[in-house]
Design a protein around this motif. Sequence first.
Motif, short mmCIF file in Angstrom:
data_model
loop_
_atom_site.label_atom_id
_atom_site.label_comp_id
_atom_site.label_asym_id
_atom_site.label_seq_id
_atom_site.Cartn_x
_atom_site.Cartn_y
_atom_site.Cartn_z
N VAL A 187 0.70 -1.25 0.08
CA VAL A 187 0.09 0.01 -0.08
C VAL A 187 0.72 1.30 -0.11
N GLU A 188 1.72 1.30 0.89
CA GLU A 188 2.65 2.43 0.90
C GLU A 188 3.61 2.82 -0.39
N GLN A 189 3.93 1.63 -1.31
CA GLN A 189 4.36 1.81 -2.28
C GLN A 189 3.63 2.44 -3.55
N ARG A 190 2.46 1.96 -3.41
CA ARG A 190 1.37 2.52 -4.40
C ARG A 190 0.47 3.50 -4.14
N PHE A 191 0.46 4.11 -3.03
CA PHE A 191 -0.82 5.06 -2.68
C PHE A 191 -0.24 5.88 -1.91
N PRO A 192 -0.83 7.42 -1.84
CA PRO A 192 -0.57 8.51 -1.05
C PRO A 192 -1.35 8.47 0.06
N VAL A 193 -0.97 7.61 1.10
CA VAL A 193 -1.77 7.37 2.40
C VAL A 193 -0.90 7.76 3.52
N ARG A 194 -1.66 7.92 4.76
CA ARG A 194 -0.96 8.11 5.88
C ARG A 194 -1.19 6.87 6.86
N MET A 195 0.15 6.28 7.13
CA MET A 195 0.09 5.06 7.90
C MET A 195 0.36 5.19 9.28
N GLY A 196 -0.52 4.64 10.05
CA GLY A 196 -0.61 4.75 11.39
C GLY A 196 0.37 3.68 12.11
N SER A 197 0.89 3.78 13.26
CA SER A 197 1.57 2.96 13.98
C SER A 197 1.17 1.53 14.11
N TRP A 198 2.01 0.56 14.09
CA TRP A 198 1.57 -0.82 14.63
C TRP A 198 1.38 -0.82 16.06
#
Length: 119
Positions: free
Chosen positions: A35-46
């Motif tokens: 997902v990180e490689q393909r989309f401009p998203v904001r990832m939350g912490s584990w």
Amino acid sequence: MAPSPVDPARISDYHIHVYYDHESRDRAATLRQWVEQRFPVRMGSWHDQPVGPHVAAMYQIQFAPELFPTLVPFVMMNRMGLTVLLHPQSGRPRDDHTVNATWMGAVLPVKTEVLRETD
């Protein structure tokens, strides 16, 4: 029954919660990377322990409404058996995590008592 329909324009963004356990954490990491490689998203912490209304370990993906038609099918097709919760952010946290939510895989309980009715 509601007197009139709710305007979907009230949705500011969406959250995807990807749930995992010890055995499925590697699959969750792979999905996260894809997902990180393909989309401009904001990832939350584990979160390796339950947090907030969530009853299992998870991480969150926050994304803009315009990504819905591409990101959501990508997660649907590539979740590798992981349980996923998709919900809008409309200013009504309790409804957004329950009546307005969509599940992929198992439906997990949500601790509604920790969710406010409105922001």
